[in-house]
Motif scaffolding. Sequence first.
Motif, mmCIF file in Angstrom:
data_model
loop_
_atom_site.group_PDB
_atom_site.id
_atom_site.type_symbol
_atom_site.label_atom_id
_atom_site.label_comp_id
_atom_site.label_asym_id
_atom_site.label_seq_id
_atom_site.Cartn_x
_atom_site.Cartn_y
_atom_site.Cartn_z
ATOM 1 N N VAL A 109 94.588 27.645 32.068
ATOM 2 C CA VAL A 109 95.699 27.278 32.919
ATOM 3 C C VAL A 109 95.181 27.251 34.315
ATOM 4 O O VAL A 109 95.252 26.236 35.167
ATOM 5 C CB VAL A 109 96.963 27.999 32.692
ATOM 6 C CG1 VAL A 109 98.116 27.581 33.677
ATOM 7 C CG2 VAL A 109 97.169 28.074 31.213
ATOM 8 N N VAL A 110 94.656 28.148 34.734
ATOM 9 C CA VAL A 110 94.369 28.554 36.178
ATOM 10 C C VAL A 110 93.060 27.408 36.528
ATOM 11 O O VAL A 110 93.098 26.663 37.382
ATOM 12 C CB VAL A 110 93.768 29.817 36.585
ATOM 13 C CG1 VAL A 110 93.040 30.213 37.975
ATOM 14 C CG2 VAL A 110 94.833 30.777 36.267
ATOM 15 N N TYR A 111 92.334 27.320 35.505
ATOM 16 C CA TYR A 111 91.170 26.454 35.822
ATOM 17 C C TYR A 111 91.837 24.984 35.953
ATOM 18 O O TYR A 111 91.296 24.115 36.923
ATOM 19 C CB TYR A 111 90.130 26.425 34.325
ATOM 20 C CG TYR A 111 89.115 25.392 34.601
ATOM 21 C CD1 TYR A 111 88.106 25.264 35.242
ATOM 22 C CD2 TYR A 111 89.480 24.299 33.571
ATOM 23 C CE1 TYR A 111 87.122 24.344 35.135
ATOM 24 C CE2 TYR A 111 88.341 23.280 33.724
ATOM 25 C CZ TYR A 111 87.204 23.266 34.397
ATOM 26 O OH TYR A 111 86.203 22.185 34.263
ATOM 27 N N TYR A 112 92.547 24.369 34.914
ATOM 28 C CA TYR A 112 92.912 23.095 35.112
ATOM 29 C C TYR A 112 93.832 23.005 36.407
ATOM 30 O O TYR A 112 93.938 21.879 36.840
ATOM 31 C CB TYR A 112 93.680 22.702 33.899
ATOM 32 C CG TYR A 112 92.956 22.009 32.801
ATOM 33 C CD1 TYR A 112 92.710 20.819 32.629
ATOM 34 C CD2 TYR A 112 92.399 23.092 31.997
ATOM 35 C CE1 TYR A 112 92.214 20.248 31.352
ATOM 36 C CE2 TYR A 112 91.566 22.462 30.609
ATOM 37 C CZ TYR A 112 91.369 21.140 30.614
ATOM 38 O OH TYR A 112 90.726 20.692 29.433
ATOM 39 N N ALA A 113 94.600 23.896 36.896
ATOM 40 C CA ALA A 113 95.577 23.922 38.003
ATOM 41 C C ALA A 113 94.739 23.593 39.276
ATOM 42 O O ALA A 113 95.006 23.060 40.161
ATOM 43 C CB ALA A 113 96.414 25.230 37.916
ATOM 44 N N ARG B 44 90.598 15.643 37.352
ATOM 45 C CA ARG B 44 90.187 14.989 36.270
ATOM 46 C C ARG B 44 89.070 15.099 35.731
ATOM 47 O O ARG B 44 88.542 15.119 34.514
ATOM 48 C CB ARG B 44 90.918 13.666 36.068
ATOM 49 C CG ARG B 44 91.927 13.300 35.295
ATOM 50 C CD ARG B 44 92.451 11.822 35.704
ATOM 51 N NE ARG B 44 94.042 12.058 35.731
ATOM 52 C CZ ARG B 44 94.868 11.757 34.731
ATOM 53 N NH1 ARG B 44 94.311 11.625 33.536
ATOM 54 N NH2 ARG B 44 96.028 11.564 34.920
ATOM 55 N N ASP B 45 88.044 15.220 36.780
ATOM 56 C CA ASP B 45 86.574 15.181 36.548
ATOM 57 C C ASP B 45 85.791 16.588 36.574
ATOM 58 O O ASP B 45 84.845 16.783 36.426
ATOM 59 C CB ASP B 45 85.877 14.251 37.580
ATOM 60 C CG ASP B 45 86.354 13.028 37.500
ATOM 61 O OD1 ASP B 45 86.664 12.227 36.631
ATOM 62 O OD2 ASP B 45 86.811 12.447 38.709
ATOM 63 N N GLY B 46 86.859 17.709 37.044
ATOM 64 C CA GLY B 46 86.488 19.037 36.751
ATOM 65 C C GLY B 46 86.144 19.571 38.059
ATOM 66 O O GLY B 46 85.402 20.562 38.325
ATOM 67 N N ASN B 47 86.370 18.570 39.304
ATOM 68 C CA ASN B 47 85.873 19.364 40.542
ATOM 69 C C ASN B 47 86.951 20.011 41.324
ATOM 70 O O ASN B 47 88.221 19.543 40.840
ATOM 71 C CB ASN B 47 85.560 18.083 41.536
ATOM 72 C CG ASN B 47 84.537 17.298 40.980
ATOM 73 O OD1 ASN B 47 83.609 17.778 40.374
ATOM 74 N ND2 ASN B 47 84.910 15.966 40.828
ATOM 75 N N PHE B 48 86.589 21.093 41.964
ATOM 76 C CA PHE B 48 87.838 21.812 42.460
ATOM 77 C C PHE B 48 88.698 20.994 43.405
ATOM 78 O O PHE B 48 88.175 20.329 44.201
ATOM 79 C CB PHE B 48 87.094 23.158 43.321
ATOM 80 C CG PHE B 48 87.904 23.978 43.995
ATOM 81 C CD1 PHE B 48 88.841 24.941 43.451
ATOM 82 C CD2 PHE B 48 88.282 23.578 45.467
ATOM 83 C CE1 PHE B 48 89.545 25.892 43.841
ATOM 84 C CE2 PHE B 48 89.166 24.418 45.942
ATOM 85 C CZ PHE B 48 89.814 25.434 45.198
ATOM 86 N N TYR C 285 97.126 16.567 32.570
ATOM 87 C CA TYR C 285 96.980 17.940 32.347
ATOM 88 C C TYR C 285 96.710 18.846 33.555
ATOM 89 O O TYR C 285 97.437 20.044 33.475
ATOM 90 C CB TYR C 285 96.033 18.381 31.309
ATOM 91 C CG TYR C 285 95.986 17.837 29.800
ATOM 92 C CD1 TYR C 285 97.097 17.015 29.497
ATOM 93 C CD2 TYR C 285 94.974 17.906 29.010
ATOM 94 C CE1 TYR C 285 97.371 16.372 28.453
ATOM 95 C CE2 TYR C 285 95.139 17.202 27.857
ATOM 96 C CZ TYR C 285 96.282 16.648 27.443
ATOM 97 O OH TYR C 285 96.339 16.178 26.167
ATOM 98 N N ASN C 286 96.155 18.503 34.556
ATOM 99 C CA ASN C 286 96.012 19.192 35.649
ATOM 100 C C ASN C 286 97.206 19.488 36.382
ATOM 101 O O ASN C 286 97.489 20.744 36.761
ATOM 102 C CB ASN C 286 95.042 18.531 36.385
ATOM 103 C CG ASN C 286 93.638 18.051 35.936
ATOM 104 O OD1 ASN C 286 93.508 16.997 35.467
ATOM 105 N ND2 ASN C 286 92.938 19.291 35.743
ATOM 106 N N LEU C 287 98.163 18.457 36.507
ATOM 107 C CA LEU C 287 99.357 18.725 37.200
ATOM 108 C C LEU C 287 100.167 19.590 36.550
ATOM 109 O O LEU C 287 100.893 20.639 36.836
ATOM 110 C CB LEU C 287 100.095 17.478 37.224
ATOM 111 C CG LEU C 287 101.318 17.418 38.251
ATOM 112 C CD1 LEU C 287 101.227 18.160 39.404
ATOM 113 C CD2 LEU C 287 102.186 16.188 38.475
#
Lengths: 275, 275
Positions: B30-34, B38-42, B240-242
């Motif tokens: 959850v923390v990682y996706y937040a 979408r491409d996995g960049n911070f 998913y990130n939002l």
Amino acid sequence: MKPKRALSNIYIALIMLFLYAPMLVMVVFSFNGTSSTGVLDDFSTKWYSELLKDSVTLQALSNTLILAVTSSLIAMVLGTAAAVGIHSMKKKWLKTSVLTVTNIPMVNPEIVTGVSMMLLFVFVGRLVGKSDVLGFPTLLIAHVTFSLPYVILSVLPKLRQTDRHLGEAAQDLGCPPVTAFFKVILPNISSGIISGLIMAFTLSLDDFIISYFVSGPKFQTLPIVIFSMTKKKVKPDMYALSTLIFLAVLLLLVLMNIMQARAEKKEKKAQSARL
Amino acid sequence: MKKTSLTAKLVNAPYIVWSILFILAPMIMVVYYALTDRDGNFTLSNLTSLSEYTETFGRSIWYAFLATVICLLLSYPLAYIMARSKASRQRTLMMLIMLPMWMNFLIRTYSWITILNNTGILNTLFEAIGIGRVQMINTPGAVILGMVYNFLPYMVLPIYSVMCKLDQSLIEAAQDLGCNGRAVLKTVIFPQSLPGVISGITMVFVPSVSTFYISQKLGGGKFMLVGDAIEMQFQSAYNYNLGAALSLVLMLMIVICMLIMNRFTDNSEEGAMLF
């Protein structure tokens, strides 16, 4: 005293009316002659026979039962072992941290638990290059996970009540540790294990929110089918099924109630006999 | 002795592994996706864009707060009446309160539509007695009613279980010393029942603040709650990130609420557990 009593009876009756009004609607409309869930027509039992032909619902019902049986059994074994391990932990900080982690699924809102597991499964799925990871295995993992704390927390108090020295005594008398566990400790904690199992089973049967996020189209449980149905229109055969489940649960609870009352009466008799 | 501790450690291992994989890892996800795009960049943009949802969060807290207060006001007298009645009556009432919890909550909530609809049971009744039609479905009131209806048992049960353990002689002592009914309630009964009240409040507030089904069905989707926002991101908008950012904030919000609540009672652990 009398008017007060009447007042409290009226109060209880009102609360019960509130709790049972939707159930009443469900039962009445399961006998409705048309497919409406809003307007009553003739009395008919056709939705009960329709239910027997509704393959989607029956499939979902059997899926739900399979999932509940397997997940609760796994949770029971894992959880009992975990409780025994936690109970014998010597380091206090370790014990507290394990118990804190155990509590997470219980305190977290269900939607967060569901979403977080979905993210994990999707993430792992992406790593191994599979896009349709969600299905029976993910549902099973999720159900075991949210049932575990309930099993652990119902076994732990029983372990605390059991005399620590019993197991040691058995071993001093030549019992190997594993046999000592099964012969001495297990009978003492069995009631906790059983109540944990029952809880895990009912939680799994009834779960919608977590299942909703970790299930796929290949394996759907009853709550998920009901959910997609309520998005459009609920067929009254679902009401028929709910009425049947209601009756089954009612019967079960009444039986449990009677058994409890009998046990209490017996105890009272035994007590007065001793006096 | 050494043998036991080794077995005990091994017995615990599966659970430890399980909880790391399926309790802790999902939380990290959850923390990682937040915190990524979408491409996995911070990125922090997920969290900053949450300002759009201030109203949603506010509404969720407000509705859940109202539902919790209503549940408390309804449950307290009920639990009190239950705890003071005969044993057989207590068992029956307990059964009646638990029975609805075994039924699928989607179907039960859906049934409320039939009752609250503009042409529903209540409005037909209102028209018959001359009050006229009242808009009930798709209002905030209906959403709160749904929350109260679904989670009322979670408030009744913990309060009832502490009320049962209430020391009757303390109440009599207070009465002998000249306390009137209200003073007894304020100085003797309420402080002793506080642990049950606190656990009831959490058990109602957490599911209410995170619900999405109740607001969709009884609110007609007009009053978006945090649960709705999360569900939308995961099941239809596929952001998913939002969704993870929303879940993270919801989780933190609940932890903060619980910390504040625990301030009120330091001994809330004792007797507050439902099972």
